[in-house]
Write a protein that holds these residues in place. Structure first.
Motif, PDB file in Angstrom:
ATOM      1  N   GLY A   1     -24.199  64.390  39.150  1.00 43.18           N
ATOM      2  CA  GLY A   1     -22.896  63.730  39.198  1.00 43.18           C
ATOM      3  C   GLY A   1     -22.877  62.388  38.493  1.00 43.18           C
ATOM      4  N   GLN A   2     -24.048  61.971  37.966  1.00 45.52           N
ATOM      5  CA  GLN A   2     -24.215  60.723  37.216  1.00 45.52           C
ATOM      6  C   GLN A   2     -23.761  59.503  38.022  1.00 45.52           C
ATOM      7  OE1 GLN A   2     -23.396  60.846  32.978  1.00 45.52           O
ATOM      8  NE2 GLN A   2     -22.992  63.040  33.137  1.00 45.52           N
ATOM      9  N   ARG A   3     -24.230  59.414  39.263  1.00 42.40           N
ATOM     10  CA  ARG A   3     -23.825  58.325  40.154  1.00 42.40           C
ATOM     11  C   ARG A   3     -25.015  57.859  40.985  1.00 42.40           C
ATOM     12  NH1 ARG A   3     -21.937  58.432  45.505  1.00 42.40           N
ATOM     13  NH2 ARG A   3     -20.531  56.733  46.009  1.00 42.40           N
ATOM     14  N   LEU A   4     -25.208  56.540  41.011  1.00 48.56           N
ATOM     15  CA  LEU A   4     -26.250  55.913  41.821  1.00 48.56           C
ATOM     16  C   LEU A   4     -25.565  54.863  42.687  1.00 48.56           C
ATOM     17  CD1 LEU A   4     -29.391  55.538  42.273  1.00 48.56           C
ATOM     18  CD2 LEU A   4     -29.212  53.661  40.637  1.00 48.56           C
ATOM     19  N   ARG A   5     -25.823  54.901  43.992  1.00 47.09           N
ATOM     20  CA  ARG A   5     -25.219  53.920  44.913  1.00 47.09           C
ATOM     21  C   ARG A   5     -26.321  53.263  45.734  1.00 47.09           C
ATOM     22  NH1 ARG A   5     -21.679  54.940  50.238  1.00 47.09           N
ATOM     23  NH2 ARG A   5     -21.076  52.765  50.610  1.00 47.09           N
ATOM     24  N   VAL A   6     -26.250  51.931  45.786  1.00 48.10           N
ATOM     25  CA  VAL A   6     -27.238  51.145  46.511  1.00 48.10           C
ATOM     26  C   VAL A   6     -26.519  50.174  47.450  1.00 48.10           C
ATOM     27  CG1 VAL A   6     -29.141  49.496  46.298  1.00 48.10           C
ATOM     28  CG2 VAL A   6     -28.848  51.272  44.562  1.00 48.10           C
ATOM     29  N   LEU A   7     -26.975  50.112  48.693  1.00 46.93           N
ATOM     30  CA  LEU A   7     -26.514  49.105  49.643  1.00 46.93           C
ATOM     31  C   LEU A   7     -27.638  48.091  49.787  1.00 46.93           C
ATOM     32  CD1 LEU A   7     -24.999  51.375  52.452  1.00 46.93           C
ATOM     33  CD2 LEU A   7     -23.792  50.225  50.582  1.00 46.93           C
ATOM     34  N   ALA A   8     -27.303  46.818  49.694  1.00 41.42           N
ATOM     35  CA  ALA A   8     -28.333  45.775  49.784  1.00 41.42           C
ATOM     36  C   ALA A   8     -27.828  44.642  50.664  1.00 41.42           C
ATOM     37  CB  ALA A   8     -28.662  45.249  48.391  1.00 41.42           C
ATOM     38  N   GLN A   9     -28.755  43.979  51.307  1.00 41.33           N
ATOM     39  CA  GLN A   9     -28.415  42.789  52.081  1.00 41.33           C
ATOM     40  C   GLN A   9     -29.593  41.850  52.061  1.00 41.33           C
ATOM     41  OE1 GLN A   9     -27.398  44.243  55.961  1.00 41.33           O
ATOM     42  NE2 GLN A   9     -29.507  44.409  56.621  1.00 41.33           N
ATOM     43  N   GLY A  10     -29.287  40.559  52.103  1.00 44.78           N
ATOM     44  CA  GLY A  10     -30.351  39.576  52.059  1.00 44.78           C
ATOM     45  C   GLY A  10     -29.913  38.272  52.691  1.00 44.78           C
ATOM     46  N   GLN A  11     -30.906  37.447  52.970  1.00 41.84           N
ATOM     47  CA  GLN A  11     -30.640  36.148  53.573  1.00 41.84           C
ATOM     48  C   GLN A  11     -31.527  35.099  52.918  1.00 41.84           C
ATOM     49  OE1 GLN A  11     -30.570  36.065  57.819  1.00 41.84           O
ATOM     50  NE2 GLN A  11     -30.329  33.872  57.926  1.00 41.84           N
ATOM     51  N   ASP A  12     -30.931  33.934  52.674  1.00 46.43           N
ATOM     52  CA  ASP A  12     -31.631  32.782  52.123  1.00 46.43           C
ATOM     53  C   ASP A  12     -32.152  31.944  53.284  1.00 46.43           C
ATOM     54  OD1 ASP A  12     -32.145  30.837  49.840  1.00 46.43           O
ATOM     55  OD2 ASP A  12     -30.881  29.614  51.138  1.00 46.43           O
ATOM     56  N   THR A  13     -33.226  31.202  53.054  1.00 50.20           N
ATOM     57  CA  THR A  13     -33.777  30.360  54.124  1.00 50.20           C
ATOM     58  C   THR A  13     -32.783  29.304  54.592  1.00 50.20           C
ATOM     59  OG1 THR A  13     -34.777  28.927  52.464  1.00 50.20           O
ATOM     60  CG2 THR A  13     -36.183  30.647  53.416  1.00 50.20           C
ATOM     61  N   GLY A  14     -31.818  28.940  53.741  1.00 49.00           N
ATOM     62  CA  GLY A  14     -30.798  27.961  54.122  1.00 49.00           C
ATOM     63  C   GLY A  14     -29.647  28.568  54.898  1.00 49.00           C
ATOM     64  N   GLY A  15     -29.686  29.865  55.171  1.00 49.54           N
ATOM     65  CA  GLY A  15     -28.654  30.502  55.972  1.00 49.54           C
ATOM     66  C   GLY A  15     -27.615  31.282  55.189  1.00 49.54           C
ATOM     67  N   ALA A  16     -27.611  31.185  53.872  1.00 54.60           N
ATOM     68  CA  ALA A  16     -26.665  31.977  53.077  1.00 54.60           C
ATOM     69  C   ALA A  16     -27.025  33.448  53.223  1.00 54.60           C
ATOM     70  CB  ALA A  16     -26.709  31.554  51.615  1.00 54.60           C
ATOM     71  N   GLN A  17     -26.011  34.275  53.310  1.00 54.31           N
ATOM     72  CA  GLN A  17     -26.231  35.710  53.433  1.00 54.31           C
ATOM     73  C   GLN A  17     -25.385  36.440  52.407  1.00 54.31           C
ATOM     74  OE1 GLN A  17     -25.476  37.054  57.407  1.00 54.31           O
ATOM     75  NE2 GLN A  17     -26.942  35.665  58.320  1.00 54.31           N
ATOM     76  N   THR A  18     -25.878  37.588  51.986  1.00 55.11           N
ATOM     77  CA  THR A  18     -25.130  38.424  51.059  1.00 55.11           C
ATOM     78  C   THR A  18     -25.309  39.883  51.426  1.00 55.11           C
ATOM     79  OG1 THR A  18     -24.732  38.938  48.731  1.00 55.11           O
ATOM     80  CG2 THR A  18     -27.008  38.545  49.364  1.00 55.11           C
ATOM     81  N   GLN A  19     -24.269  40.635  51.176  1.00 54.98           N
ATOM     82  CA  GLN A  19     -24.308  42.085  51.297  1.00 54.98           C
ATOM     83  C   GLN A  19     -23.645  42.637  50.047  1.00 54.98           C
ATOM     84  OE1 GLN A  19     -22.248  43.091  54.914  1.00 54.98           O
ATOM     85  NE2 GLN A  19     -24.055  42.740  56.167  1.00 54.98           N
ATOM     86  N   ALA A  20     -24.164  43.733  49.546  1.00 55.53           N
ATOM     87  CA  ALA A  20     -23.597  44.319  48.339  1.00 55.53           C
ATOM     88  C   ALA A  20     -23.594  45.837  48.442  1.00 55.53           C
ATOM     89  CB  ALA A  20     -24.389  43.885  47.112  1.00 55.53           C
ATOM     90  N   ASP A  21     -22.521  46.422  47.957  1.00 53.36           N
ATOM     91  CA  ASP A  21     -22.383  47.866  47.825  1.00 53.36           C
ATOM     92  C   ASP A  21     -22.181  48.099  46.332  1.00 53.36           C
ATOM     93  OD1 ASP A  21     -21.691  50.545  47.812  1.00 53.36           O
ATOM     94  OD2 ASP A  21     -20.183  50.357  49.394  1.00 53.36           O
ATOM     95  N   ILE A  22     -23.208  48.615  45.666  1.00 50.48           N
ATOM     96  CA  ILE A  22     -23.210  48.740  44.207  1.00 50.48           C
ATOM     97  C   ILE A  22     -23.219  50.216  43.819  1.00 50.48           C
ATOM     98  CG2 ILE A  22     -24.480  48.198  42.098  1.00 50.48           C
ATOM     99  CD1 ILE A  22     -25.765  45.872  43.805  1.00 50.48           C
ATOM    100  N   VAL A  23     -22.302  50.572  42.928  1.00 49.95           N
ATOM    101  CA  VAL A  23     -22.233  51.936  42.424  1.00 49.95           C
ATOM    102  C   VAL A  23     -22.353  51.874  40.902  1.00 49.95           C
ATOM    103  CG1 VAL A  23     -20.836  54.033  42.224  1.00 49.95           C
ATOM    104  CG2 VAL A  23     -20.759  52.691  44.342  1.00 49.95           C
ATOM    105  N   LEU A  24     -23.319  52.603  40.378  1.00 53.07           N
ATOM    106  CA  LEU A  24     -23.502  52.717  38.922  1.00 53.07           C
ATOM    107  C   LEU A  24     -23.164  54.151  38.527  1.00 53.07           C
ATOM    108  CD1 LEU A  24     -26.955  50.918  38.634  1.00 53.07           C
ATOM    109  CD2 LEU A  24     -24.706  49.947  38.169  1.00 53.07           C
ATOM    110  N   ARG A  25     -22.339  54.283  37.495  1.00 54.70           N
ATOM    111  CA  ARG A  25     -21.949  55.602  36.995  1.00 54.70           C
ATOM    112  C   ARG A  25     -22.262  55.659  35.500  1.00 54.70           C
ATOM    113  NH1 ARG A  25     -18.439  57.571  41.048  1.00 54.70           N
ATOM    114  NH2 ARG A  25     -17.312  55.949  42.121  1.00 54.70           N
ATOM    115  N   THR A  26     -22.713  56.803  35.066  1.00 62.31           N
ATOM    116  CA  THR A  26     -22.970  57.005  33.641  1.00 62.31           C
ATOM    117  C   THR A  26     -22.105  58.150  33.146  1.00 62.31           C
ATOM    118  OG1 THR A  26     -24.815  58.497  34.102  1.00 62.31           O
ATOM    119  CG2 THR A  26     -25.355  56.168  33.768  1.00 62.31           C
ATOM    120  N   GLU A  27     -21.847  58.114  31.854  1.00 63.50           N
ATOM    121  CA  GLU A  27     -21.058  59.177  31.230  1.00 63.50           C
ATOM    122  C   GLU A  27     -21.516  59.321  29.788  1.00 63.50           C
ATOM    123  OE1 GLU A  27     -16.449  59.945  29.895  1.00 63.50           O
ATOM    124  OE2 GLU A  27     -16.847  58.545  31.523  1.00 63.50           O
ATOM    125  N   ALA A  28     -21.813  60.545  29.403  1.00 65.34           N
ATOM    126  CA  ALA A  28     -22.202  60.805  28.018  1.00 65.34           C
ATOM    127  C   ALA A  28     -20.979  60.609  27.127  1.00 65.34           C
ATOM    128  CB  ALA A  28     -22.737  62.222  27.872  1.00 65.34           C
TER     129      ALA A  28
END
Length: 174
Positions: A62-89
Motif C-alpha cells: 500500500g506504500q504507506r509507513l506510519r510511526v507514532l513517537a513520543q519523547g521528553q526533554d530533561t527540561g520538561g518539554a514533551q512531544t508526540q508525533a503521528d507521522i505517515v509517509l506515503r510513496t507513489e511511483a
C-alpha cells in the motif's frame, strides 16, 4: 529513484533513523518499538528528547509507513508525533508525501505553529535528501544528518517569502 529503492530504506529501521535530522536510534525494544534520542535547536532553545517510536503500519504493498513517537526533554518539554509517509511511483521516479501531527508542550511550544511548521518542513526536506542518498547508495548518509541550524530555521522562511515577492514583482512589471 524507483519506489523499491525507497522501500529498501523504509524496511531497514536503523538506516531510516540515520536519515532523520538530529535523530539517533539507541535500542530495539522488540515488536516494532524503538528507543532513541532527537536533538532540536531553535534560536536560543536547545532540546534533547529521549523517547520511543512505534512502527504501527509498514505496508509496502500500500506504500504507506506510519510511526507514532513520543519523547521528553530533561527540561520538561514533551512531544508526540503521528507521522505517515506515503510513496507513489511516477514517470520520473518516486513521489513521497509526509504528513505529521505533532503535539508540543513546554518551551518549544512557545514558538507557535508557524515556526513549528517551518521547522518541520525544513527537517522533512533534509530527511528527503538523506533518504534519496541512502536509497541511491544503499548506505547511511555520509556523516550524521544534523538538525537545521537556528539561523537557517529562522531566516529561511523570510528569505523564501522575499524571493516569492520578488518573482511576483517581476511578473507584474512585464
Amino acid at each position: 529513484m524507483p519506489v523499491d529503492a525507497v522501500w529498501r530504506v523504509f524496511d531497514d529501521v536503523h538506516l531510516l533513523a540515520r536519515c532523520l535530522p538530529g535523530a539517533e536510534l539507541t535500542e530495539d525494544l522488540g515488536e516494532d518499538h524503538y528507543g532513541g534520542r532527537a536533538r532540536v535547536s531553535v534560536g536560543p532553545i536547545k532540546l534533547s528528547f529521549k523517547g520511543v517510536a512505534h512502527v504501527v503500519a509498514h505496508d509496502r504493498a500500500g506504500q504507506r509507513l506510519r510511526v507514532l513517537a513520543q519523547g521528553q526533554d530533561t527540561g520538561g518539554a514533551q512531544t508526540q508525533a503521528d507521522i505517515v509517509l506515503r510513496t507513489e511511483a511516477t514517470a520520473t521516479g518516486t513521489a513521497m508525501r509526509a504528513e505529521a501531527k505533532v503535539y508540543l508542550t513546554g518551551r518549544i511550544a512557545q514558538f507557535g505553529r508557524a515556526l513549528a511548521g517551518d521547522v518541520s518542513r525544513r527537517m522533512f526536506e533534509q530527511f528527503a535528501d538523506a533518504l534519496r542518498e541512502a536509497a541511491t547508495s544503499g548506505q547511511a548518509p555520509s556523516g550524521p544528518v544534523k538538525a537545521p541550524s537556528a539561523l537557517k530555521l529562522l531566516f529561511a522562511p523570510l528569505i523564501d517569502r522575499i524571493r516569492t515577492a520578488l518573482r511576483r514583482g517581476r511578473r507584474t512589471a512585464r
